[in-house]
Design a protein around this motif. Structure first.
Motif, PDB file in Angstrom:
ATOM      1  N   ASN A 150      58.485  -2.785  37.086  1.00 58.66           N
ATOM      2  CA  ASN A 150      57.304  -3.584  37.395  1.00 58.66           C
ATOM      3  C   ASN A 150      57.145  -3.770  38.896  1.00 58.66           C
ATOM      4  O   ASN A 150      58.114  -4.058  39.603  1.00 58.66           O
ATOM      5  N   GLY A 151      55.928  -3.597  39.384  1.00 60.52           N
ATOM      6  CA  GLY A 151      55.656  -3.767  40.802  1.00 60.52           C
ATOM      7  C   GLY A 151      56.076  -2.592  41.651  1.00 60.52           C
ATOM      8  O   GLY A 151      55.914  -2.626  42.873  1.00 60.52           O
ATOM      9  N   GLN A 152      56.613  -1.543  41.051  1.00 59.65           N
ATOM     10  CA  GLN A 152      57.061  -0.357  41.779  1.00 59.65           C
ATOM     11  C   GLN A 152      55.962   0.702  41.698  1.00 59.65           C
ATOM     12  O   GLN A 152      55.656   1.186  40.608  1.00 59.65           O
ATOM     13  N   PRO A 153      55.346   1.082  42.817  1.00 57.88           N
ATOM     14  CA  PRO A 153      54.201   2.000  42.766  1.00 57.88           C
ATOM     15  C   PRO A 153      54.587   3.460  42.611  1.00 57.88           C
ATOM     16  O   PRO A 153      53.723   4.324  42.593  1.00 57.88           O
ATOM     17  N   PHE A 154      55.867   3.745  42.493  1.00 57.53           N
ATOM     18  CA  PHE A 154      56.330   5.122  42.413  1.00 57.53           C
ATOM     19  C   PHE A 154      57.204   5.318  41.179  1.00 57.53           C
ATOM     20  O   PHE A 154      57.701   4.361  40.577  1.00 57.53           O
ATOM     21  N   VAL A 155      57.386   6.576  40.814  1.00 55.52           N
ATOM     22  CA  VAL A 155      58.379   6.974  39.817  1.00 55.52           C
ATOM     23  C   VAL A 155      59.612   7.465  40.564  1.00 55.52           C
ATOM     24  O   VAL A 155      59.503   8.227  41.521  1.00 55.52           O
ATOM     25  N   ARG A 156      60.769   7.010  40.154  1.00 51.49           N
ATOM     26  CA  ARG A 156      62.027   7.519  40.710  1.00 51.49           C
ATOM     27  C   ARG A 156      62.583   8.514  39.698  1.00 51.49           C
ATOM     28  O   ARG A 156      62.993   8.133  38.608  1.00 51.49           O
ATOM     29  N   LEU A 157      62.565   9.791  40.068  1.00 56.72           N
ATOM     30  CA  LEU A 157      62.976  10.804  39.100  1.00 56.72           C
ATOM     31  C   LEU A 157      63.621  11.972  39.820  1.00 56.72           C
ATOM     32  O   LEU A 157      62.979  12.640  40.633  1.00 56.72           O
ATOM     33  N   ASP A 158      64.882  12.211  39.537  1.00 56.32           N
ATOM     34  CA  ASP A 158      65.590  13.378  40.047  1.00 56.32           C
ATOM     35  C   ASP A 158      66.895  13.519  39.273  1.00 56.32           C
ATOM     36  O   ASP A 158      67.880  12.831  39.576  1.00 56.32           O
ATOM     37  N   PRO A 159      66.919  14.398  38.259  1.00 52.75           N
ATOM     38  CA  PRO A 159      68.161  14.586  37.501  1.00 52.75           C
ATOM     39  C   PRO A 159      69.322  15.062  38.361  1.00 52.75           C
ATOM     40  O   PRO A 159      70.477  14.977  37.929  1.00 52.75           O
ATOM     41  N   GLY A 160      69.036  15.548  39.573  1.00 54.53           N
ATOM     42  CA  GLY A 160      70.104  15.991  40.449  1.00 54.53           C
ATOM     43  C   GLY A 160      70.944  14.865  40.997  1.00 54.53           C
ATOM     44  O   GLY A 160      72.133  15.040  41.280  1.00 54.53           O
ATOM     45  N   CYS A 161      70.334  13.688  41.173  1.00 55.20           N
ATOM     46  CA  CYS A 161      71.094  12.566  41.762  1.00 55.20           C
ATOM     47  C   CYS A 161      71.123  11.329  40.863  1.00 55.20           C
ATOM     48  O   CYS A 161      71.795  10.351  41.200  1.00 55.20           O
ATOM     49  N   MET A 162      70.401  11.356  39.733  1.00 55.18           N
ATOM     50  CA  MET A 162      70.346  10.196  38.842  1.00 55.18           C
ATOM     51  C   MET A 162      71.185  10.457  37.602  1.00 55.18           C
ATOM     52  O   MET A 162      70.869  11.332  36.802  1.00 55.18           O
ATOM     53  N   GLU A 163      72.256   9.708  37.462  1.00 52.35           N
ATOM     54  CA  GLU A 163      73.171   9.865  36.334  1.00 52.35           C
ATOM     55  C   GLU A 163      72.842   8.829  35.258  1.00 52.35           C
ATOM     56  O   GLU A 163      72.974   7.625  35.498  1.00 52.35           O
ATOM     57  N   PRO A 164      72.391   9.263  34.077  1.00 53.64           N
ATOM     58  CA  PRO A 164      72.104   8.283  33.015  1.00 53.64           C
ATOM     59  C   PRO A 164      73.374   7.596  32.555  1.00 53.64           C
ATOM     60  O   PRO A 164      74.428   8.221  32.430  1.00 53.64           O
ATOM     61  N   LEU A 165      73.271   6.308  32.303  1.00 50.50           N
ATOM     62  CA  LEU A 165      74.434   5.529  31.891  1.00 50.50           C
ATOM     63  C   LEU A 165      74.448   5.250  30.391  1.00 50.50           C
ATOM     64  O   LEU A 165      75.302   4.502  29.916  1.00 50.50           O
ATOM     65  N   SER A 166      73.507   5.850  29.674  1.00 50.52           N
ATOM     66  CA  SER A 166      73.423   5.634  28.223  1.00 50.52           C
ATOM     67  C   SER A 166      72.619   6.764  27.606  1.00 50.52           C
ATOM     68  O   SER A 166      71.975   7.555  28.307  1.00 50.52           O
ATOM     69  N   THR A 167      72.627   6.821  26.277  1.00 48.50           N
ATOM     70  CA  THR A 167      71.793   7.807  25.578  1.00 48.50           C
ATOM     71  C   THR A 167      70.318   7.504  25.801  1.00 48.50           C
ATOM     72  O   THR A 167      69.487   8.421  25.802  1.00 48.50           O
ATOM     73  N   GLU A 168      69.982   6.236  26.028  1.00 42.87           N
ATOM     74  CA  GLU A 168      68.598   5.884  26.323  1.00 42.87           C
ATOM     75  C   GLU A 168      68.156   6.502  27.650  1.00 42.87           C
ATOM     76  O   GLU A 168      67.022   6.964  27.794  1.00 42.87           O
ATOM     77  N   GLY A 169      69.073   6.539  28.613  1.00 40.93           N
ATOM     78  CA  GLY A 169      68.752   7.158  29.891  1.00 40.93           C
ATOM     79  C   GLY A 169      68.514   8.648  29.756  1.00 40.93           C
ATOM     80  O   GLY A 169      67.614   9.217  30.379  1.00 40.93           O
ATOM     81  N   GLU A 170      69.328   9.303  28.937  1.00 42.34           N
ATOM     82  CA  GLU A 170      69.136  10.731  28.694  1.00 42.34           C
ATOM     83  C   GLU A 170      67.797  10.979  28.013  1.00 42.34           C
ATOM     84  O   GLU A 170      67.081  11.930  28.346  1.00 42.34           O
ATOM     85  N   ALA A 171      67.433  10.119  27.069  1.00 43.57           N
ATOM     86  CA  ALA A 171      66.164  10.266  26.359  1.00 43.57           C
ATOM     87  C   ALA A 171      64.983  10.050  27.292  1.00 43.57           C
ATOM     88  O   ALA A 171      63.960  10.747  27.198  1.00 43.57           O
ATOM     89  N   ALA A 172      65.100   9.110  28.211  1.00 48.27           N
ATOM     90  CA  ALA A 172      64.007   8.843  29.151  1.00 48.27           C
ATOM     91  C   ALA A 172      63.770  10.039  30.069  1.00 48.27           C
ATOM     92  O   ALA A 172      62.622  10.377  30.381  1.00 48.27           O
TER      93      ALA A 172
END
Length: 225
Positions: A150-172
């Motif tokens: 909320n309030g963030q005008p951007f999407v933060r997305l880069d599988p190269g540096c973003m490690e999901p911490l749950s199966t929900e993160g992998e699904a997202a």
């Protein structure tokens, strides 16, 4: 738009309407094109170094063993890169991305773009991308974040540096990959001297697969904050 029109016409309306803009007819000499790239970046904001690299970085296809293991080249080599935004490992990703083509390869490997505003998300999917947490790796400056908040005008997305911490993160992450994005892909097909401006807060981008191990594709990149 021809690159000579850059100073005569307002580029902001093009970025608002489509999220990106390609300028044609730039110089094909590396120093001159690098200067053009930085000039365009300064028109948009403040050119910013990424990972202690020059303000204008040279991008070439590289095999995994030839690139840092934490980079997309180090992970994917000549395969298609995942869709991402540049500077996702910063607290605030780069506002704009300026790319220039010094030399296309024989297959004219394109840069792929997706307007994230055009990708439909159900209420449950949007809740998922806002709630799933990732470890964003940036050395000693690593932090935790979600793809959207909320309030963030951007999407933060880069599988190269973003490690999901749950199966929900992998699904997202899967919501912004593969066949899901195929209907929304736009392509920048490069010629020498082309310069592209990309709204990095709005557009996801990726490099298409490189079809030749001897590819001589060379792009220049400048991140703008």
């Amino acid at each position: 738009m021809h690159i000579e029109d850059l100073l005569a016409r307002d580029i902001d309306e093009h970025l608002v309407s489509s999220g990106w803009l390609k300028l044609e007819g730039g110089p094909v000499d590396e120093k001159a094109l690098s200067d053009w790239t930085e000039m365009v970046a300064r028109r948009l904001g403040t050119p910013t170094r990424g990972r202690s690299l020059p303000v204008v970085e040279v991008l070439k296809p590289r095999r995994p063993g030839e690139a840092p293991s934490t980079s997309l080249s180090g992970k994917y080599g000549f395969e298609q890169f995942p869709f991402h935004v540049d500077g996702a490992h910063w607290s605030i990703p780069a506002r704009f991305l300026v790319l220039a083509c010094l030399r296309p390869d024989e297959h004219r490997t394109p840069t792929l773009l997706v307007d994230r505003m055009a990708v439909p998300l159900t209420p449950d999917e949007e809740a998922l991308v806002r709630s799933a947490v990732y470890l964003v790796r940036n050395g000693r400056n690593s932090f935790y974040a979600s793809i959207m908040s909320n309030g963030q005008p951007f999407v933060r997305l880069d599988p190269g540096c973003m490690e999901p911490l749950s199966t929900e993160g992998e699904a997202a992450l899967q919501l912004f990959s593969g066949d899901r994005l195929s209907p929304y892909i736009q392509r920048i097909t490069w010629s020498a001297g082309d310069v592209a401006i990309v709204d990095n807060w709005r557009m996801l981008h990726a490099r298409a697969p490189v079809q030749s191990a001897n590819s001589d594709r060379v792009l220049l990149r400048c991140l703008v904050t």
